[in-house]
Design a protein around this motif. Structure first.
Motif, PDB file in Angstrom:
ATOM      1  N   LEU A 127     -17.222  18.400 -40.647  1.00 23.93           N
ATOM      2  CA  LEU A 127     -17.996  18.718 -41.843  1.00 23.93           C
ATOM      3  C   LEU A 127     -18.560  17.426 -42.439  1.00 23.93           C
ATOM      4  O   LEU A 127     -17.815  16.599 -42.957  1.00 23.93           O
ATOM      5  N   PHE A 128     -19.873  17.266 -42.361  1.00 20.44           N
ATOM      6  CA  PHE A 128     -20.544  16.111 -42.946  1.00 20.44           C
ATOM      7  C   PHE A 128     -20.999  16.459 -44.355  1.00 20.44           C
ATOM      8  O   PHE A 128     -21.614  17.511 -44.580  1.00 20.44           O
ATOM      9  N   VAL A 129     -20.708  15.568 -45.312  1.00 24.35           N
ATOM     10  CA  VAL A 129     -21.090  15.783 -46.704  1.00 24.35           C
ATOM     11  C   VAL A 129     -22.113  14.732 -47.094  1.00 24.35           C
ATOM     12  O   VAL A 129     -21.802  13.529 -47.141  1.00 24.35           O
ATOM     13  N   ASP A 130     -23.337  15.161 -47.343  1.00 18.83           N
ATOM     14  CA  ASP A 130     -24.396  14.222 -47.743  1.00 18.83           C
ATOM     15  C   ASP A 130     -24.344  14.014 -49.253  1.00 18.83           C
ATOM     16  O   ASP A 130     -24.574  14.945 -50.027  1.00 18.83           O
ATOM     17  N   ASP A 131     -24.052  12.793 -49.652  1.00 15.60           N
ATOM     18  CA  ASP A 131     -23.874  12.460 -51.065  1.00 15.60           C
ATOM     19  C   ASP A 131     -25.194  11.993 -51.675  1.00 15.60           C
ATOM     20  O   ASP A 131     -25.300  10.890 -52.199  1.00 15.60           O
ATOM     21  N   GLY A 132     -26.226  12.830 -51.583  1.00 14.86           N
ATOM     22  CA  GLY A 132     -27.515  12.493 -52.179  1.00 14.86           C
ATOM     23  C   GLY A 132     -28.181  11.299 -51.519  1.00 14.86           C
ATOM     24  O   GLY A 132     -28.750  10.441 -52.221  1.00 14.86           O
ATOM     25  N   SER A 133     -28.134  11.218 -50.209  1.00 14.65           N
ATOM     26  CA  SER A 133     -28.724  10.086 -49.483  1.00 14.65           C
ATOM     27  C   SER A 133     -30.232  10.000 -49.730  1.00 14.65           C
ATOM     28  O   SER A 133     -30.922  11.014 -49.883  1.00 14.65           O
ATOM     29  N   ARG A 134     -30.756   8.764 -49.707  1.00 15.61           N
ATOM     30  CA  ARG A 134     -32.188   8.538 -49.883  1.00 15.61           C
ATOM     31  C   ARG A 134     -32.910   8.428 -48.544  1.00 15.61           C
ATOM     32  O   ARG A 134     -34.138   8.405 -48.514  1.00 15.61           O
ATOM     33  N   ASP A 135     -32.162   8.318 -47.441  1.00 17.01           N
ATOM     34  CA  ASP A 135     -32.790   8.246 -46.128  1.00 17.01           C
ATOM     35  C   ASP A 135     -32.757   9.628 -45.466  1.00 17.01           C
ATOM     36  O   ASP A 135     -32.642  10.640 -46.147  1.00 17.01           O
ATOM     37  N   ASP A 136     -32.857   9.678 -44.138  1.00 20.21           N
ATOM     38  CA  ASP A 136     -32.917  10.970 -43.454  1.00 20.21           C
ATOM     39  C   ASP A 136     -31.550  11.436 -42.952  1.00 20.21           C
ATOM     40  O   ASP A 136     -31.476  12.191 -41.980  1.00 20.21           O
ATOM     41  N   THR A 137     -30.480  11.033 -43.611  1.00 19.14           N
ATOM     42  CA  THR A 137     -29.136  11.452 -43.205  1.00 19.14           C
ATOM     43  C   THR A 137     -29.018  12.970 -43.178  1.00 19.14           C
ATOM     44  O   THR A 137     -28.498  13.553 -42.216  1.00 19.14           O
ATOM     45  N   TRP A 138     -29.493  13.634 -44.222  1.00 19.75           N
ATOM     46  CA  TRP A 138     -29.373  15.083 -44.279  1.00 19.75           C
ATOM     47  C   TRP A 138     -30.195  15.762 -43.181  1.00 19.75           C
ATOM     48  O   TRP A 138     -29.768  16.763 -42.608  1.00 19.75           O
ATOM     49  N   THR A 139     -31.349  15.206 -42.871  1.00 22.15           N
ATOM     50  CA  THR A 139     -32.170  15.756 -41.786  1.00 22.15           C
ATOM     51  C   THR A 139     -31.420  15.694 -40.464  1.00 22.15           C
ATOM     52  O   THR A 139     -31.443  16.638 -39.662  1.00 22.15           O
ATOM     53  N   GLN A 140     -30.726  14.582 -40.234  1.00 20.24           N
ATOM     54  CA  GLN A 140     -29.939  14.444 -39.008  1.00 20.24           C
ATOM     55  C   GLN A 140     -28.752  15.411 -38.990  1.00 20.24           C
ATOM     56  O   GLN A 140     -28.396  15.958 -37.939  1.00 20.24           O
ATOM     57  N   ILE A 141     -28.143  15.612 -40.138  1.00 18.96           N
ATOM     58  CA  ILE A 141     -27.014  16.550 -40.210  1.00 18.96           C
ATOM     59  C   ILE A 141     -27.487  17.960 -39.877  1.00 18.96           C
ATOM     60  O   ILE A 141     -26.858  18.682 -39.094  1.00 18.96           O
ATOM     61  N   LYS A 142     -28.606  18.369 -40.451  1.00 19.53           N
ATOM     62  CA  LYS A 142     -29.140  19.702 -40.182  1.00 19.53           C
ATOM     63  C   LYS A 142     -29.494  19.871 -38.713  1.00 19.53           C
ATOM     64  O   LYS A 142     -29.228  20.923 -38.110  1.00 19.53           O
ATOM     65  N   ALA A 143     -30.075  18.829 -38.134  1.00 14.33           N
ATOM     66  CA  ALA A 143     -30.424  18.892 -36.710  1.00 14.33           C
ATOM     67  C   ALA A 143     -29.171  19.005 -35.851  1.00 14.33           C
ATOM     68  O   ALA A 143     -29.155  19.720 -34.842  1.00 14.33           O
ATOM     69  N   ALA A 144     -28.111  18.315 -36.253  1.00 11.93           N
ATOM     70  CA  ALA A 144     -26.856  18.346 -35.485  1.00 11.93           C
ATOM     71  C   ALA A 144     -26.230  19.732 -35.516  1.00 11.93           C
ATOM     72  O   ALA A 144     -25.620  20.167 -34.535  1.00 11.93           O
ATOM     73  N   THR A 145     -26.381  20.454 -36.638  1.00 18.45           N
ATOM     74  CA  THR A 145     -25.808  21.804 -36.706  1.00 18.45           C
ATOM     75  C   THR A 145     -26.502  22.761 -35.750  1.00 18.45           C
ATOM     76  O   THR A 145     -25.908  23.754 -35.306  1.00 18.45           O
ATOM     77  N   GLN A 146     -27.771  22.485 -35.429  1.00 18.66           N
ATOM     78  CA  GLN A 146     -28.503  23.337 -34.491  1.00 18.66           C
ATOM     79  C   GLN A 146     -28.148  23.034 -33.039  1.00 18.66           C
ATOM     80  O   GLN A 146     -28.240  23.908 -32.173  1.00 18.66           O
ATOM     81  N   LYS A 147     -27.714  21.802 -32.781  1.00 22.09           N
ATOM     82  CA  LYS A 147     -27.385  21.395 -31.417  1.00 22.09           C
ATOM     83  C   LYS A 147     -25.907  21.569 -31.096  1.00 22.09           C
ATOM     84  O   LYS A 147     -25.549  21.806 -29.937  1.00 22.09           O
ATOM     85  N   CYS A 148     -25.074  21.420 -32.098  1.00 26.64           N
ATOM     86  CA  CYS A 148     -23.619  21.418 -31.873  1.00 26.64           C
ATOM     87  C   CYS A 148     -22.974  22.526 -32.707  1.00 26.64           C
ATOM     88  O   CYS A 148     -23.102  22.535 -33.939  1.00 26.64           O
ATOM     89  N   SER A 149     -22.253  23.395 -32.046  1.00 27.50           N
ATOM     90  CA  SER A 149     -21.610  24.512 -32.750  1.00 27.50           C
ATOM     91  C   SER A 149     -20.441  24.062 -33.623  1.00 27.50           C
ATOM     92  O   SER A 149     -19.996  24.807 -34.492  1.00 27.50           O
ATOM     93  N   PHE A 150     -19.958  22.840 -33.392  1.00 27.98           N
ATOM     94  CA  PHE A 150     -18.796  22.351 -34.135  1.00 27.98           C
ATOM     95  C   PHE A 150     -19.178  21.516 -35.349  1.00 27.98           C
ATOM     96  O   PHE A 150     -18.322  20.869 -35.961  1.00 27.98           O
TER      97      PHE A 150
END
Length: 325
Positions: A53-76
């Motif tokens: 479980l990744f928690v994005d703490d209001g990042s200003r870069d593309d951290t959240w975009t990468q997290i969302k992409a990872a959820t589509q590629k990895c079921s875990f």
């Protein structure tokens, strides 16, 4: 179940990872933790439905975009995005509050903490431990200044009566009941490293040597470390308020001695002329008063924040793979 009894059931595991501007380190973090999770599942140490479980703490870069992409590629992989930056401790609590597994392990996204300790933590849980602390046994990778300030901080906290595991940050395992105990602490000014020992339950330690950061910059510069230290001290102990009383007594005692000294010199006709001593006394007492008011103000400020009962965080978005629904 007692500490002497082994847990025979295979636990489900959630690895909670707070992230703030971790764009450069995210892919490495995901691959390393993913391999660790997969290996534990293959060895039947944890349940297949375990996840990160990744928690994005209001990042200003593309951290959240990468997290969302990872959820589509990895079921875990799962992700939680806070509505704004709330700080590492609050982000960690947000992630822990969303975990629904038998075991939860928290670790920072920079992976300076040794992930090879994770299987050992799970094994200690199976042996009956509810809390397993990851403890550094080597600070050689830190600068001399950081080592000195860290050791001084742990020494000061211990002297003030705070039950804190030295050289332990936020790399730890919590069983379900230990996590529920931690979440029962509702205060706004939450210093997790000091609260976890208050939860109790059987605990153990895993020792490791911290490695250097793979990518990105440290999210804990000296300013934030100092703020965290102040948070820990004022959230867990009233010792500074008691020190004010001691300081006030000593100041009055020294002032009494000074008064006796002046009277004696005056009696023998050796009165001191000039204003230097008077000015020094005024400035000294003024400084002591301002220091005391500052400490008292810090505690009053925390009371002010607590009585508002504002939510510690708000979740803007939560994502997970469709396979994990």
């Amino acid at each position: 179940m007692t500490i002497d009894n082994f847990r025979k059931e295979i636990p489900s595991l959630a690895i909670v990872v707070p992230c703030y501007n971790e764009s450069e380190a995210f892919s490495y973090c995901l691959s390393q933790l993913g391999e660790c999770l997969s290996d534990l599942i293959k060895k039947k140490k944890i349940q297949p439905q375990s996840y990160i479980l990744f928690v994005d703490d209001g990042s200003r870069d593309d951290t959240w975009t990468q997290i969302k992409a990872a959820t589509q590629k990895c079921s875990f992989v799962r992700g939680v995005k806070l509505s704004r930056n709330r700080g590492h401790q609050i982000a960690l609590m947000a992630g822990l509050s969303r975990a629904d597994t038998d075991v939860t392990i928290s670790i920072d996204a920079d992976l300076q903490d040794d992930i090879r300790c994770i299987p050992i933590m799970v094994e200690k849980y199976s042996q009956g431990m509810d809390i397993v602390y990851g403890v550094r046994n080597d600070r050689s990778s830190d600068s001399l200044f950081k080592r000195m300030t860290a050791n001084g901080f742990y020494w000061l906290m211990a002297k003030m009566g705070v039950q804190q595991v030295a050289n332990h940050a936020d790399f730890r395992l919590l069983s379900r009941r230990a996590l529920q105990g931690l979440l029962a602490y509702k205060e706004q000014n939450l210093y997790i490293r000091g609260v976890v020992p208050l939860v109790g339950y059987p605990s153990d330690k895993v020792f490791y040597s911290r490695s250097s950061r793979i990518a990105g910059e440290s999210k804990y510069p000296f300013r934030k470390m100092l703020a965290l230290a102040m948070e820990g001290i004022t959230s867990l102990t009233v010792a500074p308020l008691r020190l004010i009383s001691v300081l006030g007594f000593l100041t009055c005692f020294l002032s009494l001695l000074g008064s006796i000294y002046v009277v004696v010199r005056k009696y023998f006709g050796e009165a001191i002329e000039g204003w230097a001593s008077v000015e020094i006394s005024i400035f000294f007492l003024g400084g002591v008063q301002l220091l005391c008011l500052g400490v008292i103000g810090e505690y009053i400020g925390k009371i002010y924040m607590e009585v508002k009962k504002r939510p510690k965080f708000l979740i803007q978005e939560e994502v997970r793979s469709s396979d994990s629904l």
